[in-house]
Design a protein around this motif. Sequence first.
Motif, PDB file in Angstrom:
ATOM      1  N   PHE A  31      19.271  10.216 -37.823  1.00  9.29           N
ATOM      2  CA  PHE A  31      17.963  10.656 -37.330  1.00  9.29           C
ATOM      3  C   PHE A  31      17.739   9.902 -36.018  1.00  9.29           C
ATOM      4  O   PHE A  31      17.310   8.762 -35.996  1.00  9.29           O
ATOM      5  CB  PHE A  31      16.867  10.298 -38.338  1.00  9.29           C
ATOM      6  CG  PHE A  31      15.558  11.016 -38.129  1.00  9.29           C
ATOM      7  CD1 PHE A  31      14.964  11.092 -36.883  1.00  9.29           C
ATOM      8  CD2 PHE A  31      14.900  11.615 -39.206  1.00  9.29           C
ATOM      9  CE1 PHE A  31      13.755  11.742 -36.696  1.00  9.29           C
ATOM     10  CE2 PHE A  31      13.698  12.279 -39.035  1.00  9.29           C
ATOM     11  CZ  PHE A  31      13.125  12.348 -37.780  1.00  9.29           C
ATOM     12  N   THR A  32      18.086  10.561 -34.910  1.00 13.66           N
ATOM     13  CA  THR A  32      17.967   9.945 -33.590  1.00 13.66           C
ATOM     14  C   THR A  32      16.685  10.406 -32.921  1.00 13.66           C
ATOM     15  O   THR A  32      16.384  11.601 -32.884  1.00 13.66           O
ATOM     16  CB  THR A  32      19.160  10.321 -32.695  1.00 13.66           C
ATOM     17  OG1 THR A  32      20.371   9.863 -33.304  1.00 13.66           O
ATOM     18  CG2 THR A  32      19.021   9.684 -31.314  1.00 13.66           C
ATOM     19  N   VAL A  33      15.932   9.457 -32.399  1.00 11.81           N
ATOM     20  CA  VAL A  33      14.686   9.773 -31.701  1.00 11.81           C
ATOM     21  C   VAL A  33      14.851   9.471 -30.219  1.00 11.81           C
ATOM     22  O   VAL A  33      15.239   8.359 -29.837  1.00 11.81           O
ATOM     23  CB  VAL A  33      13.491   8.980 -32.268  1.00 11.81           C
ATOM     24  CG1 VAL A  33      12.239   9.231 -31.444  1.00 11.81           C
ATOM     25  CG2 VAL A  33      13.234   9.370 -33.722  1.00 11.81           C
ATOM     26  N   LEU A  34      14.583  10.483 -29.385  1.00  8.99           N
ATOM     27  CA  LEU A  34      14.513  10.304 -27.935  1.00  8.99           C
ATOM     28  C   LEU A  34      13.049  10.054 -27.595  1.00  8.99           C
ATOM     29  O   LEU A  34      12.201  10.909 -27.840  1.00  8.99           O
ATOM     30  CB  LEU A  34      15.010  11.552 -27.213  1.00  8.99           C
ATOM     31  CG  LEU A  34      16.385  12.096 -27.624  1.00  8.99           C
ATOM     32  CD1 LEU A  34      16.707  13.353 -26.829  1.00  8.99           C
ATOM     33  CD2 LEU A  34      17.467  11.058 -27.426  1.00  8.99           C
ATOM     34  N   VAL A  35      12.759   8.884 -27.051  1.00  2.00           N
ATOM     35  CA  VAL A  35      11.369   8.505 -26.817  1.00  2.00           C
ATOM     36  C   VAL A  35      11.203   7.998 -25.393  1.00  2.00           C
ATOM     37  O   VAL A  35      12.136   7.439 -24.805  1.00  2.00           O
ATOM     38  CB  VAL A  35      10.903   7.438 -27.843  1.00  2.00           C
ATOM     39  CG1 VAL A  35      11.676   6.146 -27.692  1.00  2.00           C
ATOM     40  CG2 VAL A  35       9.403   7.181 -27.743  1.00  2.00           C
ATOM     41  N   GLY A  36      10.022   8.197 -24.840  1.00  5.98           N
ATOM     42  CA  GLY A  36       9.717   7.719 -23.505  1.00  5.98           C
ATOM     43  C   GLY A  36       8.483   8.411 -22.983  1.00  5.98           C
ATOM     44  O   GLY A  36       7.955   9.336 -23.613  1.00  5.98           O
ATOM     45  N   PRO A  37       7.983   7.986 -21.829  1.00  5.83           N
ATOM     46  CA  PRO A  37       6.774   8.594 -21.265  1.00  5.83           C
ATOM     47  C   PRO A  37       7.012  10.035 -20.824  1.00  5.83           C
ATOM     48  O   PRO A  37       8.163  10.473 -20.693  1.00  5.83           O
ATOM     49  CB  PRO A  37       6.449   7.694 -20.069  1.00  5.83           C
ATOM     50  CG  PRO A  37       7.759   7.071 -19.699  1.00  5.83           C
ATOM     51  CD  PRO A  37       8.517   6.909 -20.982  1.00  5.83           C
ATOM     52  N   SER A  38       5.943  10.769 -20.590  1.00  7.89           N
ATOM     53  CA  SER A  38       6.058  12.154 -20.131  1.00  7.89           C
ATOM     54  C   SER A  38       6.872  12.205 -18.844  1.00  7.89           C
ATOM     55  O   SER A  38       6.688  11.385 -17.945  1.00  7.89           O
ATOM     56  CB  SER A  38       4.661  12.741 -19.883  1.00  7.89           C
ATOM     57  OG  SER A  38       3.928  12.782 -21.089  1.00  7.89           O
ATOM     58  N   GLY A  39       7.786  13.183 -18.781  1.00 12.33           N
ATOM     59  CA  GLY A  39       8.588  13.363 -17.578  1.00 12.33           C
ATOM     60  C   GLY A  39       9.816  12.491 -17.496  1.00 12.33           C
ATOM     61  O   GLY A  39      10.499  12.477 -16.465  1.00 12.33           O
ATOM     62  N   CYS A  40      10.152  11.788 -18.590  1.00  7.03           N
ATOM     63  CA  CYS A  40      11.289  10.848 -18.533  1.00  7.03           C
ATOM     64  C   CYS A  40      12.634  11.546 -18.725  1.00  7.03           C
ATOM     65  O   CYS A  40      13.679  10.944 -18.491  1.00  7.03           O
ATOM     66  CB  CYS A  40      11.124   9.741 -19.568  1.00  7.03           C
ATOM     67  SG  CYS A  40      11.374  10.288 -21.273  1.00  7.03           S
ATOM     68  N   GLY A  41      12.635  12.812 -19.185  1.00 12.85           N
ATOM     69  CA  GLY A  41      13.880  13.549 -19.359  1.00 12.85           C
ATOM     70  C   GLY A  41      14.290  13.800 -20.793  1.00 12.85           C
ATOM     71  O   GLY A  41      15.313  14.431 -21.060  1.00 12.85           O
TER      72      GLY A  41
END
Length: 343
Positions: A31-41
């Motif tokens: 279960f991989t989560v891609l996380v970051g602020p809006s517009g990070c890709g």
Amino acid sequence: MAEIVFENVSKSFGSTKVIENLDLKLEDGKFTVLVGPSGCGKTTLLRMIAGIGPATGGKIYMDGEDISDVPPGKRNVAMVFQSYAIYPTMSVRENIEFCLKNNKVPKEERDRRIAKVAKTVGLEEYLNRKPSQLSGGQRQRIALARAMVKEPAVFLMDEPLSNLDAKLRATMRSELIQLHEELKTTFVYVTHDQVESMAMADYIVLMNQGKIMQQATPEVIYNDPDNIFTAQFIGTPPTNILPIKDNSNKLGYRPEKVQINNPETEVYYSRPGRILTKEMLGSEVIYKVEIPEGTIMIKSQQFNFKNGDEVTISVSKEHLYFFDENEDRIRENLDPLYNDIKR
């Protein structure tokens, strides 16, 4: 299940480069989560896996097979969107069945799959209802069931819980974790919510401005950040970052690692302070405290202080982080830095 590998992948929209020369491996069954602020890709990466936003450079592999140019419908993936994307004029059963009919799956097999996923997501008694007759959480379950019924190798989820209220979001987080445990399938989940990422992930990929800032388990991301961005993005309140006197480096420590007026703490770092604000959160309290180097936040279970109190704050040596002028973590030759902050 499937392993996904990005190899030197780039993505541009016109002259704007969103992702450049990125390498990443998403492990089979995690279960991989891609996380970051809006517009990070992060959503751009998800769409590249789905094939609905192809890469402009590099290769994407699924279980060793190059899928860079494979059409979306030919990839063994299923995507759950933020907006649910369910058909309001169709019943729950018809929504779940739609892709199976399109793929000419025999009726007997369709019925078997629908019964199985409806039971898994708790929609058995609602199959003949329209989505408008159901709650937000139940509509989200329709979207999940429609993805599950395809029996894909990879589930792709683009902020699927962001439209739910806080209580329901917490419930659905737990249900998705349990669903992953049952299916043992590769999940790739996109969110901007660091709490959600920490709660759900086996593995976190933290992004900013198209770059991977750190990738690791939640425990490592939280306890051993590689840079100031990671230290401050993960955790609430964010990690305190302060200047070091006569030095271009920075000092960091998490708000929950700070002790107030505790003479028994073995410390390398201690400062006088004054409490500016106090926020009660039930089981804990957050203090905003002014110290000589600036203002810090403290998350504590010491409730007896009030605004204006003069205090002494202290942090143990093992809870101190040091960062260089490029905001990257310093991990070697720390003795001079400890001496710079010890007073």
